[in-house]
Design a protein around this motif. Structure first.
Motif, PDB file in Angstrom:
ATOM      1  N   HIS A 162       0.818  -1.211   0.000  1.00 31.89           N
ATOM      2  CA  HIS A 162       0.000   0.000   0.000  1.00 31.89           C
ATOM      3  C   HIS A 162       0.853   1.262   0.000  1.00 31.89           C
ATOM      4  O   HIS A 162       0.506   2.246  -0.632  1.00 31.89           O
ATOM      5  CB  HIS A 162      -0.926   0.012   1.221  1.00 31.89           C
ATOM      6  N   TYR A 163       1.973   1.224   0.727  1.00 32.49           N
ATOM      7  CA  TYR A 163       2.782   2.434   0.851  1.00 32.49           C
ATOM      8  C   TYR A 163       3.678   2.676  -0.350  1.00 32.49           C
ATOM      9  O   TYR A 163       4.154   3.801  -0.563  1.00 32.49           O
ATOM     10  CB  TYR A 163       3.577   2.407   2.162  1.00 32.49           C
ATOM     11  N   SER A 165      -2.101   7.335  -3.316  1.00 29.80           N
ATOM     12  CA  SER A 165      -3.496   7.739  -3.114  1.00 29.80           C
ATOM     13  C   SER A 165      -3.771   8.914  -4.032  1.00 29.80           C
ATOM     14  O   SER A 165      -3.242  10.011  -3.842  1.00 29.80           O
ATOM     15  CB  SER A 165      -3.702   8.148  -1.657  1.00 29.80           C
ATOM     16  N   ALA A 170      -0.475   6.472   0.563  1.00 24.45           N
ATOM     17  CA  ALA A 170      -0.676   5.026   0.500  1.00 24.45           C
ATOM     18  C   ALA A 170      -2.004   4.716  -0.186  1.00 24.45           C
ATOM     19  O   ALA A 170      -2.998   5.409   0.023  1.00 24.45           O
ATOM     20  CB  ALA A 170      -0.668   4.439   1.906  1.00 24.45           C
ATOM     21  N   TYR A 216      -5.556   3.005  -1.209  1.00 20.82           N
ATOM     22  CA  TYR A 216      -6.645   2.310  -0.508  1.00 20.82           C
ATOM     23  C   TYR A 216      -7.736   1.896  -1.483  1.00 20.82           C
ATOM     24  O   TYR A 216      -8.847   1.610  -1.076  1.00 20.82           O
ATOM     25  CB  TYR A 216      -7.240   3.170   0.615  1.00 20.82           C
ATOM     26  N   TYR A 223      -4.329  -3.218   6.949  1.00 19.93           N
ATOM     27  CA  TYR A 223      -3.811  -2.290   5.937  1.00 19.93           C
ATOM     28  C   TYR A 223      -4.762  -1.160   5.597  1.00 19.93           C
ATOM     29  O   TYR A 223      -4.333  -0.048   5.318  1.00 19.93           O
ATOM     30  CB  TYR A 223      -3.302  -3.011   4.677  1.00 19.93           C
ATOM     31  N   SER A 228      -3.688   2.781   6.122  1.00 17.52           N
ATOM     32  CA  SER A 228      -3.592   3.636   4.950  1.00 17.52           C
ATOM     33  C   SER A 228      -4.679   4.701   4.937  1.00 17.52           C
ATOM     34  O   SER A 228      -4.420   5.875   4.681  1.00 17.52           O
ATOM     35  CB  SER A 228      -3.624   2.751   3.698  1.00 17.52           C
ATOM     36  N   THR A 279      -2.653   7.306   7.698  1.00 15.26           N
ATOM     37  CA  THR A 279      -1.790   8.026   6.761  1.00 15.26           C
ATOM     38  C   THR A 279      -2.547   9.050   5.927  1.00 15.26           C
ATOM     39  O   THR A 279      -2.070  10.172   5.721  1.00 15.26           O
ATOM     40  CB  THR A 279      -1.066   7.018   5.843  1.00 15.26           C
TER      41      THR A 279
END
Ligand SMILES: Nc1ncnc2c1ncn2[C@@H]1O[C@H](COP(=O)(O)O)[C@@H](O)[C@H]1O
Ligand SMILES: Nc1ncnc2c1ncn2[C@@H]1O[C@H](COP(=O)(O)O)[C@@H](O)[C@H]1O
Ligand SMILES: Nc1ncnc2c1ncn2[C@@H]1O[C@H](COP(=O)(O)O)[C@@H](O)[C@H]1O
Ligand code: NA
Ligand code: NA
Ligand code: NA
Lengths: 102, 325, 325, 325, 102, 102
Positions: free
Chosen positions: B107-108, B112, B274, B276, B295, B299, B303
């Motif tokens: 995810h990171y 996004s 990140a 999503y 996760y 995220s 984050t």
């Protein structure tokens, strides 16, 4: 009216797996299925609701009517896909019209 | 430092951020306010189309320079590389299993797009120009991180599934196709095309973004409520440290390849944010054993709000400082 | 000839057409990009309301002339008559059964409002004025073709159901009611009403049309993929020949009743386009034995893209040529 | 008197009212025209956000005066008190059971935000200014009426359920949270915030309102068709008398606390209008024995159209007369 | 808790036929039914999905709980509507609370 | 494939009651449920359709798979919520995979 014995299998599964499941069913000789939307639910992995989703998340319900003799092949195919995922499989005795369709 | 807070202050009282806060509060207070799934999806299609189109028009107007290829390359490096760093950090800072850590790491490395859009809006508000093709960089950064994560899992002996079918799905997922497609349309039709539809994709953009962020706030708030107790303090710390680490690397690469100030900030934001949307869906298929609430909460619940409120102003201040230095 | 291609060329690089192409490509590449059904329906409501309203305002501004009644009459004649021609062509060019041929014929007598809207946009872009009441002509052309098709089936001894209930349903179907209703509201409130809501129905119109055509492209592409092998070459040829035949007849009638250049083009477009909303639903009830994938693929997968890309420029060129002659 | 009719006349030929009429007619004629539930909910979120935001901006611009608190207080008094009057009238004019009468009474103490919005639009069209914080008054009037109704039922020995959980649900229901939240965002970001998003929340507002009222018309029409025979003449009379009674009390209170002409009209409209969103849902939980088709038909099928067409112009004329006197 | 024997009939049918089916059911003495949305499915006439639809297309699932003695009348009525159309009919044995409702 | 006997309970209930019902079910020891959207229906209190709704109206269908021995507790809990409201409860015999989940 003439009815025929069948099994109704209902599989609740994560939406990203949908196509994989229906492909597996088709390969197992299933000739038809119907997909219903699911708004939310709860199970071992907690509560969820369609409102709390972004993207292709959430679950769907796949309903299959089949001849009893095909049940095992269907369950094997379904189980292979569902196994590691959240979701449930249930089977009911049913009867159908127009047996030639199944 | 005071400058950052001043910046963060002005940033915080924008309708965009306040809409997010409203959604967050409403969800935490268990209001039944919801935005229908179809409307939320419609808004995200609108935002992707608009941001892609405008990026394409910018490229058609200012032309392609050599930095474009370098930026795309930087995006690829970041998306492949950041998950490795994230994974290492997670194994140090948290007790997550290898599978969970790899899933979070994916995810990171990805991005996004809403954070990117919010940063673009903020830059526009401050009249800071940025390269239009950063949208294309965003698009290339969506997917590679997934591969890195699967490699991490495979290496550790646990099996993660990367069928070719999944690969195709990831690369052709709706967000990427729409972003890249709209970018191409914008690049082809240029300013003339933009003039035709700007009353739709430019003027109401910020307003739609408000409602979209209201929904993101609702979702993030509901996620936080439901995952109470799932996350340790280490994981939460990771979700704030990792964006800062990512942004720093983005800053370095951005300066290296000679991006403008705005471009550097956007590369930092891409590195810091990140995914999503695309990555969670891929993880459900490829790493079903990984726990989604870990996760998603990190995220989307930690984050994303961090970047939206404090992160973006910090990255801008850092970039200005570095550029000035 | 080169002129047509030049025209088609400019037509092709508009955001509207490119959005359709993007959808088509995405679907053919099996991307999971989709526009939620509710959003697509919302956009079509918006488009129908806007186009109807603007048509009504145009009539209120320029007044009703004798050509109005003639145009309505022409629309009725076309919608009743075109299915007969289409049916004859289908029986010659394809091996379709009588029922399938009649069902397809019904689609080609009726109209595609999106094609009409795209043509209107194109005319506006070229500053070619058209009679506002062509919207009303579009509305009257929706339904009669269904009656002709059912008559064709009944004549051949096969039973096609036309219960009075179905009749009511067809005449009061949502698109017709919305189009005619918005037209009436526009005619009643006039320029004053338009001024109140033009920021909603005029300015963003083209942008919404882009997203709507993106969806049409997705649907057409998915349809083409699923119906691979269903259609013979004869059927595909029909789906391109029939619009040209329809447009030619529309051209003749349009000149006969003295429409303006823009009006003639729109009448040609109405004649050339095929329904894929109202008629398919009616056919499922009235002619359930007809195969939906045949008529949907022809109308949406072949004729619609043809009209959108090549058809409209050809009709404009032909009308200009005929008007000049 | 003629003035009222002239006023009603101009009011009636606005696109907004005609859109409502179109929906009503379409539903009564059993057209299949429908607006998808998600789109309708999306539009109502848009309208609530826009109206709340603009109210907040107005307050931030003109400042809070002492009348604000008085107006909020008046709203509370009205919402608590009107159900008692409505209940008494219902027991006199109709044969409804105590439970049904109480449920209906709750609706008339609460408000219809769409009627409020339509009145605001009408005032703007006539350049009559109104206090921006009337939106906040609308918000406080949503819930108290429910408590009064439950008290009426409890008093009569029949049990009505008011669990604390239901209380929380009512106070934090989506409409209230969104209206109050957007109001706060508007008040915080002020004119600057409005400038950023006015192309979204101001310009297209009236157009969206048209489509929303089209849907309200469809819903009201379908409701009327389905509830044919459910309502006696007394109940229908109540649904027209009660708004006039409410408006009269609103007029008195509005003048007492010194609202502007526009503010008085809006307070009258709030008093006169009946809820059909928040209250019905609460009644299904708290008074399940009450018949929903009674209260929905009265509030949405009779009072809403009455207010929209004749009511608002009457209230304006009355306020102008009283203010002139 | 006291339950009563009933039949659960599930009919998957094209959306444009929905009202015709429910009218036929009502005429056959059915006192209630519930209509569920369907996202997609597959059968003899191929695969389809709600996303690939414009207009009033797609399918719905109509669920009917009835007393066993009314089953035949229901099936006859349903079959008359479904006969020439795509769609399936299945019947399951069920039990219901509050028998007075059926 | 190994299946286990279970009961499938389907509750059609007004949307504003949804959370109250699922809370009651959870308290009665139900470990999972799935919520499906409902488009419309008909019953003693007349016809309705989702299109004719504003706000949080309409109905939902809650589906529960449980071990047979838990059925009574579930029905008691459901009945307490449904009792005064419109809606129906039906029960079918079913079989499930992965019994440890129920
Ligand atoms: N006992 C049950 N009855 C009905 N649906 C269930 C049940 N258990 C789980 N589900 C559904 O399957 C999803 C995943 O369940 P689980 O894998 O247990 O988390 C839940 O969100 C529900 O939608
Ligand atoms: N065996 C089956 N099980 C469940 N649903 C089916 C089955 N066969 C057909 N259907 C549903 O009925 C629709 C039409 O089927 P058909 O008439 O066979 O094309 C399909 O699209 C499915 O939604
Ligand atoms: N016999 C039935 N079969 C299936 N669903 C029913 C039946 N009766 C009622 N329903 C559903 O329950 C809702 C409320 O029913 P009622 O309480 O009878 O008005 C209806 O709108 C239907 O959705
Ligand atoms: Na990143
Ligand atoms: Na035509
Ligand atoms: Na009131």
């Amino acid at each position: 009216m003439q009815t025929h014995i069948a099994k109704r299998v209902e599989i609740v599964i994560e939406a990203p797996l949908e196509r994989r499941l229906t492909n597996a069913l088709t390969q197992a000789g299933v000739t038809g299925f119907t997909i219903l939307p699911v708004l939310g639910g709860s199970g071992r992995s907690g509560k969820w609701s369609r409102d709390g989703q972004v993207g292709k998340a959430g679950m769907v319900a796949v309903v299959c009517l089949i001849r009893p003799e095909r049940l095992d092949a269907l369950l094997d195919a379904a189980f292979a896909v569902v196994e590691k995922h959240i979701g449930v499989v249930s089977i009911t005795d049913a009867q159908v019209l127009r047996a030639e369709r199944f | 430092m005071t400058e950052i807070f001043a910046l963060a202050g002005t940033n915080l009282v924008s309708p965009i951020i306040l809409s997010f806060a409203l959604g967050l509060l409403a969800a935490l207070a268990r209001s039944d306010l919801t935005i229908p799934e179809a409307v939320a999806k419609g808004m995200s299609i609108y935002l992707l189309f608009a941001i892609g189109f405008k990026g394409g028009v910018a490229v058609s107007a200012h032309g392609v320079d050599t930095t474009l290829l370098l930026s795309i390359g930087a995006g690829l490096v970041l998306s492949f590389g950041l998950p490795l760093i994230a994974f290492a950090l997670l194994r140090m800072m948290t007790g997550l299993s290898q599978t969970d850590a790899a899933a979070v790491a994916a995810h990171y490395g990805s991005i996004s797009i809403v954070t990117f859009v919010a940063a673009t809006s903020m830059l526009e508000g401050r009249m800071i120009a940025a390269e239009g093709y950063m949208v294309a960089v965003a698009a290339v950064m969506e997917a590679p991180a997934i591969l890195s994560a699967l490699w991490l899992v495979a290496r550790s002996g646990k099996q993660g599934r990367m069928e070719p079918e999944l690969m195709r799905e990831i690369l052709l997922n709706g967000s990427i196709v729409l972003l890249v497609g709209a970018f191409a349309i914008g690049a082809i039709t240029g300013e003339k095309g933009l003039a035709e539809i700007s009353a739709f994709i430019v003027s109401p953009f910020k307003g739609v973004l408000c409602l979209f962020l209201l929904d993101m706030g609702l979702i993030a708030g509901r996620g936080l409520r439901q995952s109470k107790g799932v996350l340790g303090i280490g994981a939460v710390a990771f979700a704030i440290v990792m964006p800062l680490v990512g942004a720093t690397i983005g800053l370095g690469l951005g300066m290296l390849i000679g991006l403008s100030l705005g471009g550097i900030v956007l590369l930092m934001v891409l590195s810091a944010s990140a995914s999503y949307i695309a990555v969670p869906a891929a993880m459900r298929v490829a790493l079903p054993e990984a726990n989604p609430s870990i996760y998603l909460t990190l995220s989307l619940g930690v984050t994303f709000p961090f970047n939206l409120t404090l992160g973006i102003p910090i990255y801008l201040a850092a970039a200005q400082f570095a550029a000035g230095a």
